[in-house]
Each structure stands twice: as C-alpha cells, then as structure tokens.
Design an enzyme around this catalytic site. Structure first.
Site, PDB file in Angstrom:
ATOM      1  NE  ARG A  52      -5.229   3.573   3.318  1.00 48.82           N
ATOM      2  CZ  ARG A  52      -5.814   2.396   2.483  1.00 48.82           C
ATOM      3  NH1 ARG A  52      -6.073   2.761   1.140  1.00 48.82           N
ATOM      4  NH2 ARG A  52      -6.338   1.551   3.014  1.00 48.82           N
ATOM      5  CG  MET A 101      -1.370   1.389   1.831  1.00 48.77           C
ATOM      6  SD  MET A 101      -2.337   1.281   3.138  1.00 48.77           S
ATOM      7  CE  MET A 101      -2.326  -0.154   3.992  1.00 48.77           C
ATOM      8  N   PRO A 102       0.876   1.814  -1.001  1.00 52.03           N
ATOM      9  CG  PRO A 102       0.921   2.626  -3.145  1.00 52.03           C
ATOM     10  CD  PRO A 102       0.356   1.835  -2.436  1.00 52.03           C
ATOM     11  CB  ILE A 103       1.763   5.523   2.951  1.00 57.18           C
ATOM     12  CG1 ILE A 103       0.819   4.562   3.325  1.00 57.18           C
ATOM     13  CG2 ILE A 103       1.432   6.881   3.887  1.00 57.18           C
ATOM     14  CD1 ILE A 103       1.375   3.896   4.673  1.00 57.18           C
ATOM     15  CB  ALA A 161      -3.962  -0.236  -2.128  1.00 59.23           C
TER      16      ALA A 161
END
Length: 61
Positions: free
Chosen positions: A40, A1-3, A38
């Site tokens: 954020r 999940m990229p943040i 996915a």
C-alpha cells in the site's frame, strides 16, 4: 502488508506520480519479497506554502 506514506509538494503530473508508485512498489517487492498486491502506498500532496526547509517556505526562493 507494507504501507508507505509519501509526502510531496503539490504540482507533479499524474504520470510522474504513477511512475513513483510503480518504482516504490517494485523496490519494496525486491527488497523484502512482499507480494505486490499487499503493498500500500499513499501520496499526500501539500501546497508549497505549507512546506519549509530551514524555516523558509518553498514558495520563497
């Protein structure tokens, strides 16, 4: 999940921040094929007196 964490000097409109969120999400999706649900993104806003360039606060010109 990229943040993704974005720090901005406060003062931009909600509409401008919404455009930024959408374009960043689109770029991440296109670059690494991450599902959009996915991704954020956090926007942190700081007052101009708490942000400096070259030691000069952005409240000063």
């Amino acid at each position: 999940m990229p943040i993704v964490d974005i720090t901005l000097i406060e003062g931009r409109s909600d509409e401008a921040k919404a455009r930024l969120l959408q374009k960043v999400a689109d770029a991440i999706h296109e670059a690494i094929d991450a599902p959009k649900e996915a991704i954020r993104i956090i926007i942190r806003e700081v007052p101009p007196q708490h942000f400096s360039v070259g030691g000069v606060a952005k409240t000063k010109k």
